[in-house]
Design a protein around this motif. Structure first.
Motif, PDB file in Angstrom:
ATOM      1  N   PRO A  82       0.650  -1.284  -0.057  1.00 53.01           N
ATOM      2  CA  PRO A  82      -0.310  -0.036  -0.026  1.00 53.01           C
ATOM      3  C   PRO A  82       0.732   1.303   0.127  1.00 53.01           C
ATOM      4  N   ARG A  83       0.108   2.336  -0.717  1.00 54.38           N
ATOM      5  CA  ARG A  83       1.188   3.264  -0.707  1.00 54.38           C
ATOM      6  C   ARG A  83       1.670   4.294   0.667  1.00 54.38           C
ATOM      7  N   GLU A  84       0.707   4.063   1.747  1.00 53.43           N
ATOM      8  CA  GLU A  84       1.012   4.510   2.911  1.00 53.43           C
ATOM      9  C   GLU A  84       2.370   3.717   3.409  1.00 53.43           C
ATOM     10  N   GLN A  85       2.370   2.448   3.177  1.00 52.32           N
ATOM     11  CA  GLN A  85       3.668   1.757   3.589  1.00 52.32           C
ATOM     12  C   GLN A  85       4.889   2.102   2.716  1.00 52.32           C
ATOM     13  N   VAL A  86       4.674   2.392   1.360  1.00 49.60           N
ATOM     14  CA  VAL A  86       5.914   2.756   0.630  1.00 49.60           C
ATOM     15  C   VAL A  86       6.097   4.104   0.922  1.00 49.60           C
ATOM     16  N   PHE A  87       5.273   5.184   1.091  1.00 52.44           N
ATOM     17  CA  PHE A  87       5.625   6.463   1.445  1.00 52.44           C
ATOM     18  C   PHE A  87       6.302   6.477   3.042  1.00 52.44           C
ATOM     19  N   HIS A  88       5.924   5.673   3.735  1.00 50.20           N
ATOM     20  CA  HIS A  88       6.591   5.657   5.097  1.00 50.20           C
ATOM     21  C   HIS A  88       8.210   4.928   4.831  1.00 50.20           C
TER      22      HIS A  88
ATOM     23  N   PRO B 172      -0.046  10.621   2.003  1.00 52.31           N
ATOM     24  CA  PRO B 172       1.097   9.556   1.666  1.00 52.31           C
ATOM     25  C   PRO B 172       1.135   9.714   0.143  1.00 52.31           C
ATOM     26  N   ALA B 173       0.865  10.907  -0.691  1.00 51.77           N
ATOM     27  CA  ALA B 173       1.001  10.829  -2.119  1.00 51.77           C
ATOM     28  C   ALA B 173       1.999  11.364  -2.925  1.00 51.77           C
ATOM     29  N   ARG B 174       2.694  12.297  -2.276  1.00 49.69           N
ATOM     30  CA  ARG B 174       3.827  13.175  -3.029  1.00 49.69           C
ATOM     31  C   ARG B 174       4.639  13.736  -2.051  1.00 49.69           C
TER      32      ARG B 174
END
Length: 176
Positions: free
Chosen positions: A25-31, A87-89
């Protein structure tokens, strides 16, 4: 310093773009991009380590990473966060002026001018788009001061370096 207004201009002649779909998930990748412990585990090509990884995640905050190659050579990189939309940019600068002389000489050889003439900073826009199945489309857009600097960086292995970093990132988030 490259200004953030560059993001709104046609920079196709001096930009590099790489995209990967990551199985998380993008939240995990952003983190993983913003947590210094995780960032230190994946940043840089295979066989590189990051003995220093500092993140002050706020607009105007700085980051600093010291990549260490398998031969012990260190490649410090630093920058400043210009925009953060979790968590987008992320928008941040990359400054490699602390890289070793050997790297600078290679930049000069590939740039065709003295390394001092090549602005040793770029602007990154990193986007994290949610995909079906809980995956993330990660896009890194790097804008250089000139097409010549971009071309020199490509000759020096930028595509391979980012590809290996993103492989490491994908492996890290897959474990979580």
């Amino acid at each position: 310093m490259i200004d953030q207004s560059e993001l709104d201009k046609d920079t196709s002649e001096r930009e590099f773009v790489i995209t990967r779909v990551v199985a998380a998930p993008r939240e995990q990748v952003f983190h993983a991009w913003t947590d210094p412990v995780q960032l230190a585990q994946w940043w840089g090509p295979h066989d590189f380590t990051n003995p220093v990884c500092e993140v002050d995640l706020r607009v105007g905050g700085a980051y600093r990473i010291v990549m260490r190659g398998p031969d012990g050579t260190e490649y410090p990189i630093k920058g400043e966060y210009g925009q953060i939309a979790a968590p987008a940019r992320l928008v941040m600068t990359d400054n490699w002026e602390e890289h070793p002389d050997q790297w600078r000489e290679q930049l000069t050889d590939n740039h065709g001018n003295a390394a001092e003439d090549a602005v040793q900073e770029a602007l990154d826009e990193v986007t994290f788009e949610a995909e079906q199945g809980g995956w993330t489309r990660l896009t890194i857009r790097t804008i250089f001061s000139s097409g010549a600097v971009r071309d020199a960086m490509l000759k020096m292995g930028m595509t391979e370096g980012w590809s290996q970093s993103l492989e490491r990132l994908s492996a890290l988030v897959a474990k979580k």
